[in-house]
Every structure is written in C-alpha cells, then in structure tokens.
Design a protein around this motif. Structure first.
Motif, PDB file in Angstrom:
ATOM      1  N   GLU A 113     -13.069   1.290 -18.572  1.00  0.00           N
ATOM      2  CA  GLU A 113     -12.248   1.995 -19.560  1.00  0.00           C
ATOM      3  C   GLU A 113     -11.758   3.335 -19.016  1.00  0.00           C
ATOM      4  OE1 GLU A 113     -14.655   2.280 -23.020  1.00  0.00           O
ATOM      5  OE2 GLU A 113     -14.482   0.154 -23.542  1.00  0.00           O
ATOM      6  N   LYS A 114     -12.650   4.058 -18.312  1.00  0.00           N
ATOM      7  CA  LYS A 114     -12.270   5.347 -17.732  1.00  0.00           C
ATOM      8  C   LYS A 114     -11.182   5.168 -16.674  1.00  0.00           C
ATOM      9  CE  LYS A 114     -16.492   8.072 -18.399  1.00  0.00           C
ATOM     10  NZ  LYS A 114     -17.606   8.787 -17.714  1.00  0.00           N
ATOM     11  N   THR A 115     -11.345   4.128 -15.844  1.00  0.00           N
ATOM     12  CA  THR A 115     -10.350   3.851 -14.804  1.00  0.00           C
ATOM     13  C   THR A 115      -9.016   3.500 -15.423  1.00  0.00           C
ATOM     14  OG1 THR A 115     -12.097   3.002 -13.355  1.00  0.00           O
ATOM     15  CG2 THR A 115      -9.822   2.449 -12.782  1.00  0.00           C
ATOM     16  N   ASN A 116      -9.073   2.684 -16.472  1.00  0.00           N
ATOM     17  CA  ASN A 116      -7.853   2.270 -17.158  1.00  0.00           C
ATOM     18  C   ASN A 116      -7.144   3.468 -17.794  1.00  0.00           C
ATOM     19  OD1 ASN A 116      -6.081   0.157 -17.932  1.00  0.00           O
ATOM     20  ND2 ASN A 116      -6.893   0.250 -20.009  1.00  0.00           N
ATOM     21  N   THR A 117      -7.931   4.366 -18.400  1.00  0.00           N
ATOM     22  CA  THR A 117      -7.369   5.571 -19.012  1.00  0.00           C
ATOM     23  C   THR A 117      -6.720   6.453 -17.951  1.00  0.00           C
ATOM     24  OG1 THR A 117      -9.052   5.559 -20.746  1.00  0.00           O
ATOM     25  CG2 THR A 117      -7.883   7.628 -20.371  1.00  0.00           C
ATOM     26  N   PHE A 118      -7.387   6.563 -16.802  1.00  0.00           N
ATOM     27  CA  PHE A 118      -6.845   7.357 -15.697  1.00  0.00           C
ATOM     28  C   PHE A 118      -5.514   6.793 -15.225  1.00  0.00           C
ATOM     29  CE2 PHE A 118      -6.331   7.860 -11.090  1.00  0.00           C
ATOM     30  CZ  PHE A 118      -6.305   9.246 -10.993  1.00  0.00           C
ATOM     31  N   LEU A 119      -5.433   5.455 -15.108  1.00  0.00           N
ATOM     32  CA  LEU A 119      -4.208   4.820 -14.648  1.00  0.00           C
ATOM     33  C   LEU A 119      -3.079   4.976 -15.663  1.00  0.00           C
ATOM     34  CD1 LEU A 119      -5.674   1.572 -13.060  1.00  0.00           C
ATOM     35  CD2 LEU A 119      -4.418   3.368 -11.856  1.00  0.00           C
ATOM     36  N   ILE A 120      -3.417   4.902 -16.937  1.00  0.00           N
ATOM     37  CA  ILE A 120      -2.404   5.062 -17.978  1.00  0.00           C
ATOM     38  C   ILE A 120      -1.878   6.495 -17.988  1.00  0.00           C
ATOM     39  CG2 ILE A 120      -2.006   5.086 -20.478  1.00  0.00           C
ATOM     40  CD1 ILE A 120      -3.987   2.745 -20.670  1.00  0.00           C
ATOM     41  N   THR A 121      -2.792   7.457 -17.796  1.00  0.00           N
ATOM     42  CA  THR A 121      -2.418   8.874 -17.834  1.00  0.00           C
ATOM     43  C   THR A 121      -1.697   9.328 -16.567  1.00  0.00           C
ATOM     44  OG1 THR A 121      -4.381   9.289 -19.187  1.00  0.00           O
ATOM     45  CG2 THR A 121      -3.271  11.204 -18.251  1.00  0.00           C
ATOM     46  N   HIS A 122      -2.250   8.960 -15.425  1.00  0.00           N
ATOM     47  CA  HIS A 122      -1.703   9.432 -14.147  1.00  0.00           C
ATOM     48  C   HIS A 122      -1.203   8.284 -13.271  1.00  0.00           C
ATOM     49  CE1 HIS A 122      -3.519  13.316 -15.113  1.00  0.00           C
ATOM     50  NE2 HIS A 122      -4.685  12.709 -15.280  1.00  0.00           N
ATOM     51  N   GLY A 123      -0.999   7.125 -13.861  1.00  0.00           N
ATOM     52  CA  GLY A 123      -0.680   5.917 -13.098  1.00  0.00           C
ATOM     53  C   GLY A 123       0.380   6.063 -12.033  1.00  0.00           C
ATOM     54  N   LYS A 124       1.574   6.506 -12.425  1.00  0.00           N
ATOM     55  CA  LYS A 124       2.680   6.509 -11.463  1.00  0.00           C
ATOM     56  C   LYS A 124       2.424   7.443 -10.287  1.00  0.00           C
ATOM     57  CE  LYS A 124       5.337   9.665 -14.443  1.00  0.00           C
ATOM     58  NZ  LYS A 124       6.635   9.838 -15.158  1.00  0.00           N
ATOM     59  N   PHE A 125       1.864   8.633 -10.560  1.00  0.00           N
ATOM     60  CA  PHE A 125       1.613   9.581  -9.477  1.00  0.00           C
ATOM     61  C   PHE A 125       0.406   9.143  -8.641  1.00  0.00           C
ATOM     62  CE2 PHE A 125       3.637  12.280 -12.800  1.00  0.00           C
ATOM     63  CZ  PHE A 125       4.818  12.513 -12.118  1.00  0.00           C
ATOM     64  N   ALA A 126      -0.610   8.621  -9.317  1.00  0.00           N
ATOM     65  CA  ALA A 126      -1.814   8.173  -8.612  1.00  0.00           C
ATOM     66  C   ALA A 126      -1.479   7.038  -7.654  1.00  0.00           C
ATOM     67  CB  ALA A 126      -2.868   7.719  -9.614  1.00  0.00           C
ATOM     68  N   ILE A 127      -0.685   6.071  -8.109  1.00  0.00           N
ATOM     69  CA  ILE A 127      -0.322   4.924  -7.281  1.00  0.00           C
ATOM     70  C   ILE A 127       0.603   5.341  -6.140  1.00  0.00           C
ATOM     71  CG2 ILE A 127       0.918   2.718  -7.263  1.00  0.00           C
ATOM     72  CD1 ILE A 127      -0.108   2.343 -10.171  1.00  0.00           C
ATOM     73  N   MET A 128       1.558   6.204  -6.434  1.00  0.00           N
ATOM     74  CA  MET A 128       2.512   6.640  -5.412  1.00  0.00           C
ATOM     75  C   MET A 128       1.842   7.405  -4.282  1.00  0.00           C
ATOM     76  SD  MET A 128       6.126   7.737  -7.182  1.00  0.00           S
ATOM     77  CE  MET A 128       5.443   8.803  -8.459  1.00  0.00           C
ATOM     78  N   PHE A 129       0.917   8.302  -4.636  1.00  0.00           N
ATOM     79  CA  PHE A 129       0.351   9.191  -3.624  1.00  0.00           C
ATOM     80  C   PHE A 129      -1.038   8.790  -3.145  1.00  0.00           C
ATOM     81  CE2 PHE A 129       3.418  11.970  -5.907  1.00  0.00           C
ATOM     82  CZ  PHE A 129       4.278  12.210  -4.832  1.00  0.00           C
ATOM     83  N   SER A 130      -1.640   7.759  -3.742  1.00  0.00           N
ATOM     84  CA  SER A 130      -2.967   7.319  -3.293  1.00  0.00           C
ATOM     85  C   SER A 130      -2.911   6.797  -1.864  1.00  0.00           C
ATOM     86  CB  SER A 130      -3.501   6.216  -4.219  1.00  0.00           C
ATOM     87  OG  SER A 130      -2.692   5.044  -4.115  1.00  0.00           O
ATOM     88  N   ARG A 131      -1.738   6.352  -1.457  1.00  0.00           N
ATOM     89  CA  ARG A 131      -1.551   5.842  -0.112  1.00  0.00           C
ATOM     90  C   ARG A 131      -1.929   6.878   0.952  1.00  0.00           C
ATOM     91  NH1 ARG A 131      -2.364   1.928   2.218  1.00  0.00           N
ATOM     92  NH2 ARG A 131      -1.700   0.951   0.299  1.00  0.00           N
ATOM     93  N   PHE A 132      -1.854   8.160   0.602  1.00  0.00           N
ATOM     94  CA  PHE A 132      -2.164   9.228   1.560  1.00  0.00           C
ATOM     95  C   PHE A 132      -3.641   9.622   1.539  1.00  0.00           C
ATOM     96  CE2 PHE A 132       2.337   9.627   0.685  1.00  0.00           C
ATOM     97  CZ  PHE A 132       2.883   9.886   1.937  1.00  0.00           C
ATOM     98  N   VAL A 133      -4.408   9.011   0.628  1.00  0.00           N
ATOM     99  CA  VAL A 133      -5.822   9.385   0.476  1.00  0.00           C
ATOM    100  C   VAL A 133      -6.721   8.263   0.998  1.00  0.00           C
ATOM    101  CG1 VAL A 133      -7.608  10.136  -1.131  1.00  0.00           C
ATOM    102  CG2 VAL A 133      -5.198  10.669  -1.607  1.00  0.00           C
TER     103      VAL A 133
END
Length: 222
Positions: A113-133
């Motif tokens: 649930e926490k992961t899902n909430t994080f993705l809903i809140t920050h999804g687009k930025f998290a997915i776009m920039f996670s590639r650099f982490v």
C-alpha cells in the motif's frame, strides 16, 4: 559459461577488445546486457551506466555508431523495464488455489500500500528519474507491476526516463570519454556525472514538495 560472465563483467572496460573480436555482433551483446539488467531484478549487478559511457567513448573515435547506440539502448531499456513490470504484475496476482510458499509472501500488505501510494503521488517523476539511481532503476519497474500501477502511465514515463538516461550517458561518453584524465579516473568521472544527473530530479521534487506544502498550509488555515 565462464567466458560469458567474463564478457559481461568487463564489457565496460574492455569494449574495444570485444569489438575487435565480435565486430558488428557487439551491438547484440550490448543490447542483451542492458535488456537483462533492466528486465530482471536479480541481474541488477550488470554494468549499466558504465556500459553506455564506454560505448559513447568508443563511438567518439568512430568504432561504434553513435545514433545506433542511442536507438539500441533506448529500446533495450524500454523493453527491459516492460518485461520487469509484467513479471511484477504476474507475481502480484497470487494464485489462491495454491498454498506454495513464495518469498513474495513476506511482502506485507502495508508495504504494498505504501509503495502504491508513493507511485500514485510521485509516479511520473519517480519512474522517469529512477533510471539514474542504482538498484531503484530495476526494483521500481518490478514494484510498479506488483502494485498494479497503470501500465499506460508507467510505459509513458518510462520511455521519457529511458530517453534521458540513454542520451545522458552515451553523450557523456562521446564528449568526455577520450579525455585522458577521465579515462584514468573512470570511477570518479562516473560518480561525478551521476551526481550532476541527480540535480534535475531533485529540483523537480523540491518544486512539487513546495507546492503540496503550500496547499496543506492553506487547507489548515481554512
């Protein structure tokens, strides 16, 4: 098998040598390495940033095609992340008829649930920039599928992130890779470029956080 592992482990430092051995087949090898790294969480140890950087550096002296590398790595990253997403999505639908133990059973509903909430809140930025982490680049696609995050949104932001990641590292290698200091201090160079690449996402997250904080403040005042 030992030979394959040696190629994988040293592809970023001995790329010129392998180009001499395999010729144009090196493009297939590079594609497989980047695809495998992004497609399977257990292969996150494969060289990613360094492989793109080294490929760009070799392209600068004419031994590889710069444009072909951009296309190759972009497709490998997007398809690899999609594969990773679908693996997570499949495992996120447990078969109720079987009671076989799976390590995934150790993931609590609260964590999901926490992961899902994080993705809903920050999804687009998290997915776009996670590639650099490191690590996050392979775990986020998996958990996006596992928590049933919208594939349409995932693949859209993933394509943007893949384009940014590919262009950043291949271009950095193309421009900087043949500078003697950079060549002799590769680890420091990669670390420096990684640090610089963090600046844009940090600015974006700071702006988003500031906006949300203002909204919360206004609500409390009401």
């Amino acid at each position: 098998m030992h030979k394959i592992f040696h190629i994988i482990q040293s592809i970023d430092t001995e790329l010129s040598h392998y180009i001499g051995l395999y010729g144009r087949q090196i493009y297939i090898i590079l594609f497989i390495i980047i695809f495998a790294k992004t497609a399977y969480v257990v292969l996150t140890f494969l060289p990613g940033d360094a492989t793109l950087f080294a490929s760009g550096a070799i392209a600068a002296i004419g031994h590889l095609n710069f444009r072909l590398l951009l296309i190759l790595f972009f497709i490998a990253t997007v398809t690899g992340d999609a594969q990773n997403y679908f693996i997570g999505n499949k495992l996120g639908h447990p078969n109720k008829k079987t009671k076989k133990f799976s390590p995934l059973n150790l993931i609590s509903k609260k964590s999901i649930e926490k992961t899902n909430t994080f993705l809903i809140t920050h999804g687009k930025f998290a997915i776009m920039f996670s590639r650099f982490v490191p690590l996050l680049s392979t775990t986020l696609p998996f958990f996006s599928g596992f928590t049933h995050y919208s594939f349409k949104r995932f693949i859209t932001y993933n394509m943007i992130g893949a384009a940014l990641w590919t262009l950043t590292w291949v271009s950095a290698g193309y421009v900087l890779g043949n500078i003697s200091w950079v060549d002799h201090h590769l680890s420091l160079s990669l670390l420096g470029i990684t640090f610089v690449s963090f600046i844009p996402p940090l600015i974006v997250f700071a702006i988003e956080y500031s906006k949300k904080k203002k909204v919360v403040t206004k609500v409390l005042e009401i």
